[in-house]
Design an enzyme around this catalytic site. Structure first.
Site, PDB file in Angstrom:
ATOM      1  N   GLN A  34     -24.292 -15.617 -23.575  1.00 30.79           N
ATOM      2  CA  GLN A  34     -24.556 -17.055 -23.149  1.00 30.79           C
ATOM      3  C   GLN A  34     -24.243 -18.354 -24.389  1.00 30.79           C
ATOM      4  O   GLN A  34     -24.370 -19.466 -24.220  1.00 30.79           O
ATOM      5  CB  GLN A  34     -26.043 -17.352 -22.741  1.00 30.79           C
ATOM      6  N   HIS A  54     -12.630 -15.048 -16.681  1.00 25.25           N
ATOM      7  CA  HIS A  54     -11.117 -15.236 -16.688  1.00 25.25           C
ATOM      8  C   HIS A  54     -10.216 -15.118 -15.584  1.00 25.25           C
ATOM      9  O   HIS A  54      -9.501 -16.102 -15.040  1.00 25.25           O
ATOM     10  CB  HIS A  54     -10.599 -14.631 -18.154  1.00 25.25           C
ATOM     11  N   ASP A  67     -16.265 -18.413 -23.110  1.00 27.36           N
ATOM     12  CA  ASP A  67     -15.245 -18.516 -24.473  1.00 27.36           C
ATOM     13  C   ASP A  67     -15.877 -19.029 -25.781  1.00 27.36           C
ATOM     14  O   ASP A  67     -15.766 -18.613 -26.754  1.00 27.36           O
ATOM     15  CB  ASP A  67     -14.232 -19.126 -23.929  1.00 27.36           C
ATOM     16  N   ARG A  92     -35.810 -14.014 -30.360  1.00 29.11           N
ATOM     17  CA  ARG A  92     -35.273 -13.033 -29.180  1.00 29.11           C
ATOM     18  C   ARG A  92     -33.896 -13.394 -29.173  1.00 29.11           C
ATOM     19  O   ARG A  92     -33.308 -14.430 -28.433  1.00 29.11           O
ATOM     20  CB  ARG A  92     -36.149 -12.665 -28.199  1.00 29.11           C
ATOM     21  N   HIS A 137     -27.573  -7.315 -23.117  1.00 27.14           N
ATOM     22  CA  HIS A 137     -28.193  -8.464 -21.986  1.00 27.14           C
ATOM     23  C   HIS A 137     -26.804  -8.779 -21.437  1.00 27.14           C
ATOM     24  O   HIS A 137     -26.121  -9.808 -21.423  1.00 27.14           O
ATOM     25  CB  HIS A 137     -28.528  -9.566 -23.127  1.00 27.14           C
ATOM     26  N   ASN A 181     -32.140  -5.851 -20.756  1.00 25.10           N
ATOM     27  CA  ASN A 181     -32.860  -7.086 -20.203  1.00 25.10           C
ATOM     28  C   ASN A 181     -32.503  -7.224 -18.844  1.00 25.10           C
ATOM     29  O   ASN A 181     -31.361  -6.961 -18.263  1.00 25.10           O
ATOM     30  CB  ASN A 181     -32.105  -8.318 -20.805  1.00 25.10           C
ATOM     31  N   GLU A 182     -33.323  -7.134 -18.107  1.00 25.95           N
ATOM     32  CA  GLU A 182     -33.611  -7.224 -16.567  1.00 25.95           C
ATOM     33  C   GLU A 182     -32.522  -6.097 -15.864  1.00 25.95           C
ATOM     34  O   GLU A 182     -31.783  -6.614 -15.297  1.00 25.95           O
ATOM     35  CB  GLU A 182     -33.149  -8.471 -16.305  1.00 25.95           C
ATOM     36  N   ASN A 325     -39.787 -10.817 -18.232  1.00 25.35           N
ATOM     37  CA  ASN A 325     -39.126 -12.205 -17.844  1.00 25.35           C
ATOM     38  C   ASN A 325     -39.880 -12.608 -16.548  1.00 25.35           C
ATOM     39  O   ASN A 325     -40.034 -11.861 -15.455  1.00 25.35           O
ATOM     40  CB  ASN A 325     -37.904 -11.916 -17.789  1.00 25.35           C
ATOM     41  N   TYR A 327     -40.369 -15.961 -14.325  1.00 27.65           N
ATOM     42  CA  TYR A 327     -39.994 -17.593 -13.706  1.00 27.65           C
ATOM     43  C   TYR A 327     -40.666 -18.098 -12.479  1.00 27.65           C
ATOM     44  O   TYR A 327     -40.903 -19.378 -12.401  1.00 27.65           O
ATOM     45  CB  TYR A 327     -38.441 -17.907 -13.749  1.00 27.65           C
ATOM     46  N   GLU A 395     -39.180 -13.764 -21.746  1.00 32.06           N
ATOM     47  CA  GLU A 395     -38.600 -15.088 -21.206  1.00 32.06           C
ATOM     48  C   GLU A 395     -39.475 -15.760 -20.017  1.00 32.06           C
ATOM     49  O   GLU A 395     -40.215 -15.149 -19.282  1.00 32.06           O
ATOM     50  CB  GLU A 395     -37.129 -14.748 -20.367  1.00 32.06           C
TER      51      GLU A 395
HETATM   52  C1  PNW Z   1     -32.852 -14.523 -16.592  1.00 30.76           C
HETATM   53  N1  PNW Z   1     -32.590 -14.491 -10.275  1.00 30.76           N
HETATM   54  O1  PNW Z   1     -32.077 -13.836 -15.508  1.00 30.76           O
HETATM   55  C2  PNW Z   1     -31.829 -13.927 -17.868  1.00 30.76           C
HETATM   56  O2  PNW Z   1     -32.350 -12.907 -18.583  1.00 30.76           O
HETATM   57  C3  PNW Z   1     -31.222 -15.088 -18.670  1.00 30.76           C
HETATM   58  O3  PNW Z   1     -30.050 -14.516 -19.272  1.00 30.76           O
HETATM   59  C4  PNW Z   1     -31.061 -16.375 -17.692  1.00 30.76           C
HETATM   60  O4  PNW Z   1     -30.237 -17.375 -18.447  1.00 30.76           O
HETATM   61  C5  PNW Z   1     -32.561 -16.618 -17.400  1.00 30.76           C
HETATM   62  O5  PNW Z   1     -33.138 -15.952 -16.652  1.00 30.76           O
HETATM   63  C6  PNW Z   1     -32.247 -17.968 -16.356  1.00 30.76           C
HETATM   64  O6  PNW Z   1     -31.649 -17.588 -15.244  1.00 30.76           O
HETATM   65  C7  PNW Z   1     -32.469 -14.391 -14.222  1.00 30.76           C
HETATM   66  O7  PNW Z   1     -32.142 -13.876  -9.483  1.00 30.76           O
HETATM   67  C8  PNW Z   1     -31.451 -13.709 -13.491  1.00 30.76           C
HETATM   68  O8  PNW Z   1     -33.696 -15.319  -9.533  1.00 30.76           O
HETATM   69  C9  PNW Z   1     -31.496 -13.659 -12.162  1.00 30.76           C
HETATM   70  C10 PNW Z   1     -32.563 -14.396 -11.503  1.00 30.76           C
HETATM   71  C11 PNW Z   1     -33.689 -14.850 -12.251  1.00 30.76           C
HETATM   72  C12 PNW Z   1     -33.424 -14.955 -13.725  1.00 30.76           C
END
Ligand code: PNW
Length: 502
Positions: A34, A54, A67, A92, A137, A181-182, A325, A327, A395
């Protein structure tokens, strides 16, 4: 906090705020694909994200690639200066497998890749910032995809060889490791629903095979550390799992409670149960449901592979901390029309319908709605289910599509989610020891390209040099780190007070 109705007491309660305990650590997170750019520079090999962006630009919202991304490969000095200015305790970041091993295998090591990470790690240490390193990751070397990627069980040992190189080259200075990661995103989206590279669509099959290899790879990489490196390096190895908070739509309904529980077990328990539970192995509800569904569908055996007793033991207890992680959240209820779901599929196996409340504030990402209380509830759920592990939030963050420097809504997100972390620590005694904001800077947001921005630093992607500028959230985060508490009234000098109608 229990407050009497007496006005004076109320005033006191509003003022008295919890603080982060001494020793609690703050950081920010990024990932190699990223931010690094330099996709074919410095001897790096091709990985599955290079290949997919690509060859299939139509799969990326703005047709972009990583890229160049943020050009962090050329900017270790500047990135470490940003981190120093923030005052973080740790950074991290992830290592690009293809930069270390261009063909994926440990027979050919790319010294330039090793040099790059040494430079970054040494600069961090000179700045008294702890490197917190993710080994994987999402950027699998393309040659390993050509032999099937994660669903190929032999990739587990190939990963362990890679982990071995990382411990050997960097373990004298890196003592905080995250293997994966995830994994749920890697496997379900990568091999079942095409949400991420390599974008395969073997629903109900690919994801389970991928997860099986990945869990064995994790367990073996952990055991290798304790066999060959721990005595000398004295570090810690964990894994980062992603989870939303799943809540019953109707708290009183047993059916809805069961639906939320199934969602938890099929997303988080899938990985957490084998590693963090007392009994190990996949959750019972996964084993029984997938077996039954598979039979109905005409398979001779369950689509969910089974572990040997030896594998269960290797994986059980193979993490020194629980990386999380988080959100957003969802409400769950039962699906009446499972027949509408594709069969076989992970979602038909779960048999729950989960959704987000229309009342929750939205963000720049369709899947991310703001519900801060979900984080506290999730922390409590993990504490109760997995024997009170040490939890590191690896995260948590908020996206927009504007890139505004006066990012009041992101500030509000951090303040309100961190407040829930404080409540979980002080009122629920959850053992949370670290918090990382996603992300240090705007970056390549996978299938969304550069359209969604999560950074606390703005990156100008139109400028070839990819300059970084701190947003308001960077100053607010810095203030939280400095004071060890949340100050809702804090507005950094350069910014006007927030205009919430805007
Ligand atoms: C995380 N979903 O991913 C990742 O670890 C990061 O690389 C990413 O940039 C960040 O959250 C923000 O998206 C996610 O499907 C991947 O809801 C998928 C989901 C949520 C977070």
């Amino acid at each position: 906090m229990k407050c009497a109705i007496v006005v004076l007491t109320l005033l006191f309660c509003v003022k008295a705020q919890y603080e982060f305990p001494t020793g609690f650590e703050f950081g920010v997170a990024t990932a190699s694909y990223q931010i690094e750019g330099a996709w074919n520079d410095g001897g790096k090999g091709e990985n599955i994200w290079d290949r997919m962006t690509h060859e299939r630009p139509d799969l990326i919202e703005d047709g972009s690639t990583g890229d160049d991304a943020c050009r962090s490969y050329y900017k270790t000095e500047e990135d470490v200066r940003l981190l120093t200015d923030l005052g973080v305790d740790f950074y991290r970041f992830s290592i690009s497998w293809s930069r270390i091993l261009p063909n994926g295998h440990a027979n050919q090591i790319n010294q330039e890749g090793i040099d790059y990470y040494n430079e970054l790690i040494n600069r961090l240490i000179a700045a008294e910032i702890t490197p917190f390193v993710t080994m994987f990751h999402w950027d699998l070397p393309q040659p390993l995809q050509e032999i099937g990627g994660w669903p190929n069980p032999f990739v587990a040992d190939i990963f362990v060889d890679y982990a071995n190189i990382l411990y050997k080259e960097f373990g004298d200075r890196v003592t905080n490791w995250i293997t994966f990661n995830e994994p749920a995103v890697v496997c379900e989206q990568g091999y079942s629903t095409a949400g991420k590279a390599p974008a395969y669509t073997q629903e109900g099959i690919g994801g389970y095979l991928c997860a099986h290899t990945l869990l064995i790879a994790h367990g073996k990489a952990y055991r290798l550390y304790y066999r060959d490196y721990f005595e000398e390096q004295r570090g810690r190895v964990g894994i980062t799992l992603d989870s939303w908070m799943y809540m019953p739509e109707d708290e009183e309904s047993q059916e809805d409670q069961d639906a939320a529980e199934r969602a938890f077990q099929f997303f988080l328990g899938w990985y957490a149960n084998p590693i963090f539970s007392e009994e190990g192995d996949y959750p019972e509800v996964m084993k029984s449901r997938i077996e039954a569904q598979s039979q109905e569908e005409g398979f001779r055996s369950s689509r969910l592979p089974s572990f040997t007793d030896e594998e269960i033991e290797i994986i059980k207890g193979s993490a020194d901390f629980f990386g999380l992680n988080h959100y957003t959240s969802e409400y769950c209820t039962t699906v009446t029309g499972t027949e509408d779901l594709p069969r076989p599929s992970h979602s038909a196996d779960i048999d729950a319908f989960c959704y987000q409340s229309p009342d929750w504030e939205s963000s720049g990402s369709s899947w991310l709605k703001v519900y801060p209380e979900g984080l506290r509830k999730l922390l409590v759920w993990i504490k109760q289910r997995y024997i009170n592990p040490e939890i590191m939030i690896t995260e948590n963050g908020f996206s927009d599509r504007t890139g505004t420097l006066a990012d009041c809504r992101r500030v509000n997100y951090f303040n309100s989610y961190l407040e829930q972390v404080l409540l979980a620590i002080h009122e629920d005694e959850v053992n949370v020891t670290r918090y990382a904001a996603w992300s240090l800077m705007d970056n390549f947001e996978w299938r969304q390209g550069y359209t969604e921005r999560f950074g606390i630093h703005y990156v100008d992607f139109d400028d070839d040099d990819k300059p970084r500028t701190p947003k308001m959230s960077a100053f607010v985060f810095k203030n939280i780190i400095q004071t060890g508490g949340i100050d809702w009234d804090y507005t950094p000098e350069a910014f006007p007070p927030c205009d919430w109608d805007n």
